[in-house]
Enzyme design. Structure first.
Site, mmCIF file in Angstrom:
data_model
loop_
_atom_site.group_PDB
_atom_site.id
_atom_site.type_symbol
_atom_site.label_atom_id
_atom_site.label_comp_id
_atom_site.label_asym_id
_atom_site.label_seq_id
_atom_site.Cartn_x
_atom_site.Cartn_y
_atom_site.Cartn_z
ATOM 1 N N GLU A 1 -4.767 -0.064 -6.135
ATOM 2 C CA GLU A 1 -5.269 1.172 -6.734
ATOM 3 C C GLU A 1 -5.917 0.883 -8.086
ATOM 4 O OE1 GLU A 1 -2.963 4.734 -6.861
ATOM 5 O OE2 GLU A 1 -1.751 4.164 -5.134
ATOM 6 N N SER B 1 3.307 -13.325 5.750
ATOM 7 C CA SER B 1 4.490 -13.854 6.433
ATOM 8 C C SER B 1 4.205 -13.765 7.920
ATOM 9 C CB SER B 1 5.759 -13.049 6.111
ATOM 10 O OG SER B 1 6.133 -13.182 4.762
ATOM 11 N N ASP C 1 2.289 1.667 2.148
ATOM 12 C CA ASP C 1 1.830 2.281 0.902
ATOM 13 C C ASP C 1 2.907 3.238 0.410
ATOM 14 O OD1 ASP C 1 0.614 3.476 -1.200
ATOM 15 O OD2 ASP C 1 -1.168 4.133 -0.111
ATOM 16 N N ASP D 1 2.078 5.358 -5.644
ATOM 17 C CA ASP D 1 0.881 6.101 -6.041
ATOM 18 C C ASP D 1 0.804 6.168 -7.558
ATOM 19 O OD1 ASP D 1 -0.502 6.753 -3.711
ATOM 20 O OD2 ASP D 1 0.772 8.483 -3.309
#
Length: 770
Positions: free
Chosen positions: A191, A253, A325, A328
């Protein structure tokens, strides 16, 4: 290992003096005083009944106890014996208390850590645990403290820094889980990157070109959508629109599980190699834990009770990062007096907490952290453009977190239903769990708290913190991505896209490049029936699909000098195996690194590692290719990049392993004259996109992250399961188990994962103090 944090050193002159004092006759005392007792009997307060701690010649630990309290107590003792300094450093990192012992050089890190509030979150998480979770943490803490009360010889680092460890507290256990979650939750950084590019004047369409979305034909972990129930169609359609302009996550990974339909034995096989920071000592500690109610073997984390990756009597599991996600950033409109911010039509005052940072070689510092409805204001400690404050919301900073109980439940689980029920308590960091059991089942589940955002909030860039873009709940447990016995007969995860576009919730809009996942799938599909050796072969594979994509660019390069033409022909004949002994691999990686400099002027970064952006530029042209931005200009740039790569490598192109070194540095001693004494490095192959991953700093080719643990689990009755870590079980440079596994790890070798029939090199009986 943690992005954005620079671990500090301390005064080299003081260390030299201390080292001199410990030399000669003092050296013998230092060596003996730092060797833990691993044989005989040790009496400890708080232990209920005798327990055994047995070590194999490799240093692998087997613990047997009469109940789970004594089991976790004994694990705390074993961890403290071999990794006390690591545990100390980890809890100081999480608590933001490095400056106390490292001085002003660590103040920047402590400001960052205190602002985020990891230790506050750890204390809150402990309070939210159920009785079994608290009991496990308390038993582990009691074991560490009981060991400290025996007045053991302290590790070298304590002696050089001149202090002794404080008693352990429950939050010290849980704070490292918070730090791991931070390391595996990268969205706030992407972001910020997007926010920074916008501040440089780049428009969203150009940012989407520079950070291209996951390819439509890339492998999806659950192509059929998993176990999520169908939800509102308009929500899924909105997500389809959003996914057309997405960036890529850099987490790495691998794990995969294969059903008995595809194996030689008819029983499942499961492999895992989490890619994390490489350091001294290694992140993981190999252990077998056994009590009447819990038996598990695999990778444990020093400082934490239980097995994180491994198997028990009935099931096996492995994890990779989902890249969910769960963060924020919110841009705040501050009130004129700076004491609050506008939220839902009114001014909300900041809640201010003061953090006092003790500085060992200077004045203490008082840090004032502003808290909002979202979380802390972090713009003062992160690289954020503009003057407006940014607040962070992140699931791992919320008051309740019972993730450690989920892992302990997995340790005890006897089948698919118990495994899923254990994960119900899981919060963060979300992981791709692959599963196999003795009954022949295989499965997959991605647990965690996944925020639900309103339509129009992609989570890709900071949004106004005025209440319009608040989260609207989380994905319910029943709708987590999961599958049992999928039709393909295997599941592959390599941080690639987890769910199809039809999945009704937005888990993430950022996924890793699909090269590793695609290569693993190809090898499974082409192998016929697989055995343990095949799983090892896949895990050790260094064939570069990145080279496969860029090979046509080599064919179309612009004018080249004689030496570059000769090497281009060698590269065109190369099989793409980036093994340490390959000179072609060294040149290809150097050439690719030069290619990543293409948009440097535009993005303000020296290197821009986005393969699909670069490929598009070479195929269609790009405005960063001067003078006209046409394809021919881009190919001329690529030709110059090959010439520059040869200049960088010198008159004789080295083998890749000579230039590309896996580096194991001590987090403190690496910045002192003791660096060579405490650190190690070995030749490495691969790159960031090969299965046997070998990411590197483009400026130096140094590799400081990679396969931090490898396991291959065979679920057949006569199964020959394997595992290994780099370096060794001990964190002491004076121990024979400090680096005795490094050659095995770097050479593609493994230890047998044993729960019986192992050779006992040392045997220590722990007894309750009389």
């Amino acid at each position: 290992m943690h992005r954005g944090l620079r671990w500090a050193g301390f005064a080299a002159a003081a260390l030299v003096a201390l080292l001199a004092a410990a030399s000669c006759g003092g050296y013998l005392y230092l060596r003996l005083s730092t060797s833990p007792q691993t044989n005989g009997t040790l009496e400890l307060e708080g232990l209920r009944r005798p327990a055994e701690v047995v070590r194999e010649p490799s240093g692998v630990v087997h613990i047997r106890a009469a109940d789970e309290h004594d089991l976790f107590f004994a694990l705390g003792v074993a961890h403290a014996q071999d990794r006390l300094w690591q545990m100390e450093f980890q809890r100081r990192v999480g608590a933001g208390r490095l400056s106390e012992v490292l001085g002003r050089a660590a103040l920047e890190q402590d400001r960052f850590l205190r602002t985020f509030g990891f230790y506050r979150a750890a204390r809150s998480a402990y309070r939210s645990l159920g009785p079994e979770g608290r009991a496990a943490v308390d038993a582990y803490v009691a074991g560490v403290n009981a060991y400290l009360r025996t007045d053991p010889g302290l590790p070298l680092e304590f002696r050089l820094l001149g202090y002794e460890p404080e008693p352990w507290r429950p939050a010290d256990v849980l704070v490292w889980a918070k730090m791991m979650s931070f390391d595996l939750s990268a969205n706030y950084e992407s972001e910020l990157e997007r926010y920074r590019l916008r501040a440089r004047g780049l428009e969203p369409p150009r940012i989407a070109e520079l950070m291209p979305p996951y390819p439509e034909d890339g492998p999806v972990i659950l192509p059929e959508g998993g176990g999520a129930s169908p939800q509102a169609e308009r929500q899924a359609e909105a997500l389809l629109r959003l996914r057309r302009s997405l960036p890529v996550s850099l987490e790495a990974s691998n794990n995969w599980v294969v059903s008995g339909r595809r194996t030689e034995s008819g029983a499942p096989l499961l492999a895992n190699d989490p890619h994390l920071g490489l350091g001294v000592p290694p992140l993981w500690y190999l252990a077998h834990l056994k009590s009447p109610t819990l038996e598990a073997v695999g990778a444990t984390l020093p400082g934490v009770p239980g097995v994180v990756i491994g198997r028990n009597r009935d099931i096996a599991w492995g994890v990779t990062n989902v890249g969910a996600d769960v963060q924020d950033l919110y841009v705040l409109e501050e009130a004129r007096d700076g004491r609050g911010y506008r939220y839902r039509g009114e001014v909300r005052p900041y809640r201010v907490r003061e953090e006092r940072i003790e500085v060992g070689d200077g004045e203490d510092v008082t840090l004032r952290v502003r808290e909002t409805v979202y979380g802390p204001v972090v713009s003062g400690v992160v690289d954020a453009p503009g003057a407006r404050p940014l607040a962070l919301r992140w699931t791992s900073l919320e008051p309740e977190d019972r993730t450690i109980e989920a892992f302990l439940g997995v340790n005890r689980a006897g089948g698919w239903e118990e495994f899923n029920e254990a994960l119900r308590l899981y919060k963060a960091p979300s992981q791709n769990f692959v599963y196999a059991d003795e009954e022949g089942n295989i499965g997959y589940v991605a647990p965690g708290k996944f925020p639900v955002r309103r339509e129009g909030h992609s989570g890709l860039a900071p949004v106004p913190g005025d209440g319009r873009w608040d989260w609207e709940g989380s994905v319910p447990f029943e709708s987590w991505p999961r599958a049992l016995n999928p039709r393909e007969g295997f599941v592959v995860t390599a941080n690639n896209k987890a769910v199809p576009d039809s999945y009704p919730y937005r888990i993430s809009l950022e996924w890793a490049e699909p090269y590793r996942a695609e290569r693993i799938r190809r090898m499974i599909l082409s192998a016929g029936r697989l055995g343990v050796k095949d799983m090892v072969r896949i895990q050790q594979d260094r064939r570069s699909l990145l080279f496969e994509d860029f090979r046509p660019v080599l064919e179309d390069l612009g004018p080249l000098g004689p030496r570059a033409r000769q090497w281009r022909e060698r590269l065109l004949r190369w099989d793409g195996d980036a093994r340490p002994g390959s000179r072609e691999a060294a040149l290809f990686e150097a050439w690719y690194t030069e290619l990543t400099r293409l948009p440097a002027r535009e993005v303000g970064r020296r290197y821009w590692d986005e393969p699909r952006y670069l490929l598009r530029a070479m195929r269609r042209g790009d405005r960063s290719c001067r003078p006209s931005g046409g394809r021919g200009d881009c190919l001329r740039f690529a030709a110059r990049a090959l010439e520059r790569a040869l200049e960088r490598l010198g008159e004789e192109v080295p083998e890749w392993g000579a230039a590309h070194r896996a580096v194991f540095e001590h987090p403190v001693l690496s910045r002192t004259p003791l660096a060579r004494f405490a650190g190690r490095e070995v030749a490495a192959g691969g790159d960031a996109y090969t299965v046997n991953v070998g990411p590197y700093d483009p400026a130096s080719f140094r590799m400081d992250s990679g396969p931090s643990y490898r396991q291959v689990v065979d679920l057949s009755p006569e199964g020959r399961s394997l595992y290994v870590i780099p370096m060794g079980q001990s964190g002491s440079p004076l121990s024979g188990h400090f680096d005795d596994l490094l050659g095995l790890w770097s050479g593609g070798g493994y230890l047998r994962m044993r729960t019986a029939g192992y050779e006992a090199d040392d045997a220590l009986t722990l007894r309750p103090a009389r």
